[in-house]
Design an enzyme around this catalytic site. Structure first.
Site, PDB file in Angstrom:
ATOM      1  CB  SER A   1      -0.885  -0.075   1.074  1.00 31.03           C
ATOM      2  OG  SER A   1      -0.194   0.171   2.381  1.00 31.03           O
ATOM      3  CB  CYS A   2       3.671   2.184   1.642  1.00 29.69           C
ATOM      4  SG  CYS A   2       2.478   1.868   2.910  1.00 29.69           S
ATOM      5  CG  LEU A   3       8.158   0.913  -1.399  1.00 27.13           C
ATOM      6  CD1 LEU A   3       7.872   1.239   0.031  1.00 27.13           C
ATOM      7  CD2 LEU A   3       8.922  -0.450  -1.554  1.00 27.13           C
TER       8      LEU A   3
END
Ligand code: UGA
Length: 428
Positions: free
Chosen positions: A265-267
């Protein structure tokens, strides 16, 4: 301290439970009743090691609870952490709707809070957001002035899924962006539980530190994937290369595992958001573009190798081992498996997916378009090819004897016994 945490996603729940375990009185707020009820009854809506035990402990101790009522929680507390999601829009840019909504609610509540309340943005937000979006909303709805009547800070979170509590409790560094010394001192006491680097920055720098950290990690992965792709063409073992390269202390051995690349969900989201922000201010971010391109290429490469091996994927039984974006999570957001399965389906393949944790989430996306196996053995039985997509330890040693064609494409360099099969590594 009395603390409110707005948002009970990964960052919010870990922050809330983590701070309660340090003795603070914490109220977590969410807008989804089901989540609030679950948390209050000791059930964690996210899959995270040690979190259920710690949640139960702080609930029993009575210094932690969840609620739907943001206003009453903020009115009664000293600090509010904003930990709501910042999803991507269609074009990759950041969607600040939740941050704006919650800022409005917090503003209304601090109007009635007689103390010097501190608002801390922990959500990942594009540089400038705390200053030009959050602060004006807080000031408008509270009728108070930031830095005079209430404190404002930005403190990014660097925790990894699967190791979230450990990262929260033992951070490499604590970044506190604020221009207000009183706010800095208070947050330093609350967030730096043990000896660690505490860095005081401007609001904008704190926001940028988060993006730069994630963009660098993503760059490292795409870099080693590119080296890996070149190595493969030259008949060189890219893991041997990465091991020696990582011994240089300026490089470090971390994030040098080549293979299917990064998901989660981030990078992907953060690199895209930074790229879009850069473009919007007239800078062409060539490196960030390439990082995302190489990452996508790895996924396509796995399907291409499968196609080359079987000449045609139509009607072929394909075992996809691992759907989660990495091991020890049930999270499939931006997971390589999603793209890979979509490509396989487009080519008419018959997909049998297995993952010990993530199949329920996979079902929400693929429904009855694919088959869900109860074990690796079930997925592998009579399969034409096996794709190892996630580095779950249980995939280290597999029994391929019941496969139709014993072809295995390993996307994570995890398989230990490679005898008796047609083994293909992604970049090795
Ligand atoms: C990432 C960062 O590591 C955290 O520091 C950050 O706080 C978090 O994003 C966030 O912004 O909230 P996370 O998404 O949990 O954490 O996942 P990572 O452990 O970083 O892994 C990301 C992806 O990279 C996974 O798909 C993993 O398989 C892949 N990866 C990682 C590689 O392909 N090679 C590597 O060498 C390392």
């Amino acid at each position: 301290m009395k603390i409110t945490v707005a948002g009970t996603g990964y960052v919010g729940l870990i922050t809330g439970v983590g701070l309660a375990s340090q003795g603070h009185d914490v109220t977590c707020v969410d807008i989804i009743k089901e989540k609030v009820d679950k948390i209050n009854s000791g059930i964690t809506p996210i899959h995270e090691k040690d979190l259920p035990e710690l949640l139960k402990k702080v609930l029993e101790r009575g210094n932690f609870r969840a609620t739907l009522n943001l206003k009453s929680a903020v009115k009664d507390s000293d600090i509010t952490f904003i930990c709501v999601g910042t999803p991507s829009r269609e074009d990759g840019s950041i969607n600040l709707q939740y941050v704006e909504d919650v800022s409005k609610g917090i503003g209304e509540a601090i109007k009635e809070n007689g103390k010097y309340h501190i608002v801390v943005v922990k959500s990942t937000v594009i540089p400038g957001t705390t200053e030009s979006v959050v602060t004006p909303i807080l000031e408008k709805y509270s009728g108070k002035r930031a830095g005079v009547d209430f404190g404002i800070a930005m403190s990014p979170e660097f925790l990894r899924e699967g190791k979230a509590l450990e990262d929260f409790m033992h951070p490499d560094r604590v970044v506190i962006g604020t221009s207000d010394q009183k706010t800095f001192e208070t947050l330093k006491d609350v967030l730096a539980f043990e000896q660690t680097h505490v860095i005081k920055t401007s609001l904008k720098s704190a926001e940028m530190i988060k993006y730069a950290s994630n963009a660098f990690l993503a760059t490292k992965i795409s870099f080693i994937n590119e080296i890996g792709n070149i190595c493969k063409k030259l008949g060189i073992d890219s893991y041997e290369v990465a091991k020696a390269v990582g011994m240089d202390h300026r490089i470090s051995p971390h994030f040098l595992r080549s293979g299917l690349g990064f998901g989660g969900s981030c990078l992907p989201k953060d690199v895209k958001a930074l790229r879009e922000k850069a473009k919007s201010i007239g800078y062409e971010p060539k490196l960030l573009d390439s990082v995302l391109e190489v990452n996508q290429f790895q996924r396509e490469q796995m399907v291409k190798i499968a196609e080359e091996k079987l000449s045609n994927l139509n009607g072929k039984k394909i075992a996809v081992l691992g759907v989660a974006f990495k091991a020890y999570t049930d999270d499939i957001r931006e997971a390589p498996a999603i793209d890979i399965i979509k490509m396989l389906l487009e080519k008419g393949a018959n997909v049998f997916a297995y993952d010990s944790e993530a199949l329920e989430n996979a079902r929400k996306i693929f429904g009855d378009k694919i088959n869900y196996a109860d074990s690796p053995g079930e997925a592998l039985e009579s399969a034409d090819i096996c794709l190892i997509v996630t580095e779950w330890p249980e995939f280290k040693n597999l029994d391929f004897s019941k496969m139709k064609n014993k072809i295995v494409i390993d996307g994570r360099n995890i398989l230990e016994n490679r005898n008796g099969i047609d083994y293909v590594g992604l970049c090795w």
